[in-house]
Structures are given as C-alpha cells and as structure tokens.
Write a protein that holds these residues in place. Sequence first.
Motif, PDB file in Angstrom:
ATOM      1  N   ARG A  24       0.802  -1.223   0.000  1.00 35.41           N
ATOM      2  CA  ARG A  24       0.000   0.000   0.000  1.00 35.41           C
ATOM      3  C   ARG A  24       0.837   1.277   0.000  1.00 35.41           C
ATOM      4  N   ASN A  25       1.998   1.260   0.638  1.00 37.47           N
ATOM      5  CA  ASN A  25       2.730   2.510   0.895  1.00 37.47           C
ATOM      6  C   ASN A  25       4.047   2.663   0.151  1.00 37.47           C
ATOM      7  N   THR A  26       4.396   1.772  -0.735  1.00 28.15           N
ATOM      8  CA  THR A  26       5.661   1.904  -1.452  1.00 28.15           C
ATOM      9  C   THR A  26       5.429   1.934  -2.957  1.00 28.15           C
ATOM     10  N   ASP A  27       6.454   2.373  -3.677  1.00 27.43           N
ATOM     11  CA  ASP A  27       6.406   2.442  -5.139  1.00 27.43           C
ATOM     12  C   ASP A  27       6.978   1.166  -5.738  1.00 27.43           C
ATOM     13  N   ASP A  28       6.632   0.913  -7.006  1.00 28.55           N
ATOM     14  CA  ASP A  28       7.150  -0.255  -7.713  1.00 28.55           C
ATOM     15  C   ASP A  28       8.606  -0.060  -8.125  1.00 28.55           C
ATOM     16  N   ALA A  29       8.980   1.170  -8.412  1.00 30.26           N
ATOM     17  CA  ALA A  29      10.316   1.483  -8.898  1.00 30.26           C
ATOM     18  C   ALA A  29      10.715   2.862  -8.360  1.00 30.26           C
ATOM     19  N   PRO A  30      11.985   3.221  -8.465  1.00 30.88           N
ATOM     20  CA  PRO A  30      12.395   4.544  -7.983  1.00 30.88           C
ATOM     21  C   PRO A  30      11.676   5.704  -8.660  1.00 30.88           C
ATOM     22  N   LYS A  31      11.229   5.517  -9.891  1.00 27.44           N
ATOM     23  CA  LYS A  31      10.546   6.591 -10.612  1.00 27.44           C
ATOM     24  C   LYS A  31       9.041   6.597 -10.386  1.00 27.44           C
ATOM     25  N   GLY A  32       8.491   5.625  -9.673  1.00 22.41           N
ATOM     26  CA  GLY A  32       7.060   5.582  -9.407  1.00 22.41           C
ATOM     27  C   GLY A  32       6.464   4.216  -9.668  1.00 22.41           C
ATOM     28  N   ASN A  33       5.151   4.165  -9.680  1.00 21.83           N
ATOM     29  CA  ASN A  33       4.443   2.912  -9.942  1.00 21.83           C
ATOM     30  C   ASN A  33       4.390   2.631 -11.436  1.00 21.83           C
ATOM     31  N   TYR A  34       4.427   1.346 -11.802  1.00 22.30           N
ATOM     32  CA  TYR A  34       4.439   0.965 -13.209  1.00 22.30           C
ATOM     33  C   TYR A  34       3.186   1.461 -13.935  1.00 22.30           C
ATOM     34  N   TYR A  35       2.028   1.312 -13.312  1.00 20.19           N
ATOM     35  CA  TYR A  35       0.786   1.724 -13.972  1.00 20.19           C
ATOM     36  C   TYR A  35       0.824   3.221 -14.286  1.00 20.19           C
ATOM     37  N   GLU A  36       1.245   4.028 -13.322  1.00 16.41           N
ATOM     38  CA  GLU A  36       1.299   5.478 -13.534  1.00 16.41           C
ATOM     39  C   GLU A  36       2.333   5.844 -14.598  1.00 16.41           C
ATOM     40  N   MET A  37       3.463   5.137 -14.620  1.00 18.17           N
ATOM     41  CA  MET A  37       4.485   5.442 -15.629  1.00 18.17           C
ATOM     42  C   MET A  37       3.998   5.073 -17.026  1.00 18.17           C
ATOM     43  N   LYS A  38       3.245   3.980 -17.157  1.00 15.63           N
ATOM     44  CA  LYS A  38       2.708   3.600 -18.461  1.00 15.63           C
ATOM     45  C   LYS A  38       1.665   4.599 -18.933  1.00 15.63           C
ATOM     46  N   VAL A  39       0.816   5.068 -18.022  1.00 16.79           N
ATOM     47  CA  VAL A  39      -0.219   6.035 -18.383  1.00 16.79           C
ATOM     48  C   VAL A  39       0.411   7.361 -18.804  1.00 16.79           C
ATOM     49  N   ASN A  40       1.472   7.793 -18.110  1.00 16.26           N
ATOM     50  CA  ASN A  40       2.124   9.070 -18.409  1.00 16.26           C
ATOM     51  C   ASN A  40       3.091   8.983 -19.582  1.00 16.26           C
ATOM     52  N   GLY A  41       3.361   7.787 -20.090  1.00 11.92           N
ATOM     53  CA  GLY A  41       4.267   7.628 -21.222  1.00 11.92           C
ATOM     54  C   GLY A  41       5.728   7.540 -20.831  1.00 11.92           C
ATOM     55  N   ALA A  42       6.039   7.478 -19.544  1.00 13.98           N
ATOM     56  CA  ALA A  42       7.427   7.382 -19.100  1.00 13.98           C
ATOM     57  C   ALA A  42       7.979   5.972 -19.276  1.00 13.98           C
TER      58      ALA A  42
END
Length: 82
Positions: A24-42
């Motif tokens: 619940r409280n941590t990220d998937d990677a240092p740059k953020g969560n995978y789902y959010e990075m895919k949505v943002n195009g990162a």
Amino acid sequence: EKSWRTVCIIPAVVTALSALWIIRNTDDAPKGNYYEMKVNGAMPAISAASSFRDGAYNLNTWILFIQYGCCFGVELTMNNAA
C-alpha cells in the motif's frame, strides 16, 4: 497443545500485515508505480511475447541455459540418479 499453533500464527499475521503495508505505501520502482508510468508515457508498454522473443534471441540466455544443464547433469551423476 495450543502453544505451537500460536507460535505459527503470530509470525504469519505480522508478515501479512507487513506485506499489506509495503504494497500500500511503497512504489514499484524509484521513478514511481508501473501503472502510472505507463499512463504518463514514461515507460513503454511491452508485450509478454516481445519480452520472451528478446530473451530467446539473447546469446547470454543460451549460455546460461547450457551451463545450468551441465550443472544439473553433474548433480544427477553425483547423486547416482543418472
């Protein structure tokens, strides 16, 4: 009679609560969560077939495959299973 059950249940509950907190409280990677990075195009979306193909065409994969096969053959020989 119940003491061994308590000894098994308490660590299991603590581990489950710790796992839920981490999820619940941590990220998937240092740059953020995978789902959010895919949505943002990162992070580009890569299919499983594409990832498998890249691994199958990699020479290091085959070297490790052969090396593991030889190691397992030696283990079978040492255990008199071959």
